[in-house]
Design a protein around this motif. Structure first.
Motif, PDB file in Angstrom:
ATOM      1  N   TRP A  59       0.360  -1.351  -0.313  1.00  0.00           N
ATOM      2  CA  TRP A  59       0.305  -0.457   0.012  1.00  0.00           C
ATOM      3  C   TRP A  59       1.142   1.273  -0.017  1.00  0.00           C
ATOM      4  O   TRP A  59       0.790   2.111  -0.704  1.00  0.00           O
ATOM      5  CB  TRP A  59      -0.845  -0.356   1.392  1.00  0.00           C
ATOM      6  N   ARG A  60       2.157   1.266   0.360  1.00  0.00           N
ATOM      7  CA  ARG A  60       2.648   2.438   1.100  1.00  0.00           C
ATOM      8  C   ARG A  60       4.132   2.523  -0.431  1.00  0.00           C
ATOM      9  O   ARG A  60       4.068   3.762  -0.966  1.00  0.00           O
ATOM     10  CB  ARG A  60       4.184   2.195   1.823  1.00  0.00           C
ATOM     11  N   ARG A  61       4.055   2.090  -1.058  1.00  0.00           N
ATOM     12  CA  ARG A  61       4.899   1.602  -2.336  1.00  0.00           C
ATOM     13  C   ARG A  61       4.234   1.822  -3.014  1.00  0.00           C
ATOM     14  O   ARG A  61       4.767   2.181  -4.465  1.00  0.00           O
ATOM     15  CB  ARG A  61       5.907   0.139  -2.533  1.00  0.00           C
ATOM     16  N   ASN A  63       1.204   3.375  -4.074  1.00  0.00           N
ATOM     17  CA  ASN A  63       0.150   4.716  -3.486  1.00  0.00           C
ATOM     18  C   ASN A  63      -1.207   4.467  -3.566  1.00  0.00           C
ATOM     19  O   ASN A  63      -1.810   5.475  -4.600  1.00  0.00           O
ATOM     20  CB  ASN A  63       1.158   6.017  -4.295  1.00  0.00           C
ATOM     21  N   GLU A 217      -0.482  12.078 -10.751  1.00  0.00           N
ATOM     22  CA  GLU A 217      -1.620  12.352  -9.738  1.00  0.00           C
ATOM     23  C   GLU A 217      -3.047  11.052 -10.658  1.00  0.00           C
ATOM     24  O   GLU A 217      -3.877  11.296  -9.933  1.00  0.00           O
ATOM     25  CB  GLU A 217      -2.173  13.629  -9.916  1.00  0.00           C
TER      26      GLU A 217
END
Length: 272
Positions: A59-61, A63, A217
């Protein structure tokens, strides 16, 4: 009588075994993916070593928070557009009498055999002309209307007795009121079916984000998973954790609406 009863029991048992085998073929790979995602190394899976740390790391890597927001926004927007356009066009093709209606129905069906990839160049040029590349519009507008949804709702509306509409019109309702207050509530199974098909299809779509956007984004879940596969080809535990993260929302959505989905598919027949 006994032989007939025994034969029916044997057929039921055989059907149960076949269904169980089919369920196993579907569920075993999913179970393997889930177990590997819990493994510290991604190689050996031991009950004592299972951990959810891989999910936090994936989840962190990846994003995934931004990707989830983008995918949810795009899927809901496209689904909303398709439900509205399909309801209006489907009702018109099912109930309104006008010249060329049958030809228009055939035209809608013809769009189902044209792959989206075949239209990518003209769509890309239109989006570029409208300055919509690298925007949410590029992810939403190309699939805002769909022939499948129009045909699905047209077929469902044709199963509704005309007498219900006539009774509403005798009470003073116009076409818009008939559609909103009579037809759409009755067509809820078909609407849920279209919602599930469209939302899941948009959630799993990789083609549009890959072709029409380059801004980080605007990354969606499927684009993150594709990048994850390139970066962590040797870290199977992280890759499988990312796959589970991206799959859980659509599985939960399908389980929530499966009853209406089955009713919508069963009630939609082929009528001329």
């Amino acid at each position: 009588m006994g032989k007939s009863f025994d034969r029916s029991q044997a057929l039921e048992l055989l059907s149960f075994i076949l269904l169980l085998a089919g369920a196993a073929l579907v569920l075993l790979p999913l179970a393997a993916v889930f177990l590997v995602s819990l493994s510290p190394s991604g190689v050996g899976v031991k009950a004592t070593d299972l951990t959810f740390a891989n999910y936090q790391e994936a989840w962190r890597r990846g994003n995934f928070l931004l990707a989830f927001l983008n995918s949810t926004l795009v899927a809901l927007a496209v689904t909303g557009f398709q439900v509205v356009t399909s309801a209006l066009a489907g009702y018109a093709l099912a109930r309104l009498k006008f010249r060329g209606r049958q030809a228009l129905v055939l035209g809608v069906l013809a769009t189902l055999v044209i792959p989206f990839q075949l239209l990518v160049i003209p769509i890309f040029l239109v989006l570029k002309w409208g300055h919509l590349l690298n925007t949410y519009g590029a992810l939403i507008l190309p699939t805002a209307a769909n022939g499948f949804g129009i045909f699905l709702l047209r077929q469902y509306f044709m199963t509704v007795p005309v007498e219900l509409e006539e009774a509403a019109m005798l009470d003073g309702a116009n076409r818009w009121q008939v559609l909103w207050q009579v037809m759409l509530p009755l067509a809820r199974p078909a609407l849920v079916t279209l919602f599930l098909f469209t939302f899941i299809g948009e959630w799993n779509d990789l083609f549009k984000p890959l072709v029409f956007t380059t801004r980080p984004e605007l990354r969606t879940v499927q684009l993150v998973l594709a990048e994850f596969q390139e970066q962590f080809t040797s870290s199977w535990q992280l890759l499988m954790a990312a796959v589970v993260i991206g799959t859980v929302p659509v599985v939960l959505l399908f389980l929530t609406g499966q009853r209406q989905f089955i009713r919508g598919i069963a009630a939609t027949g082929i009528k001329n």
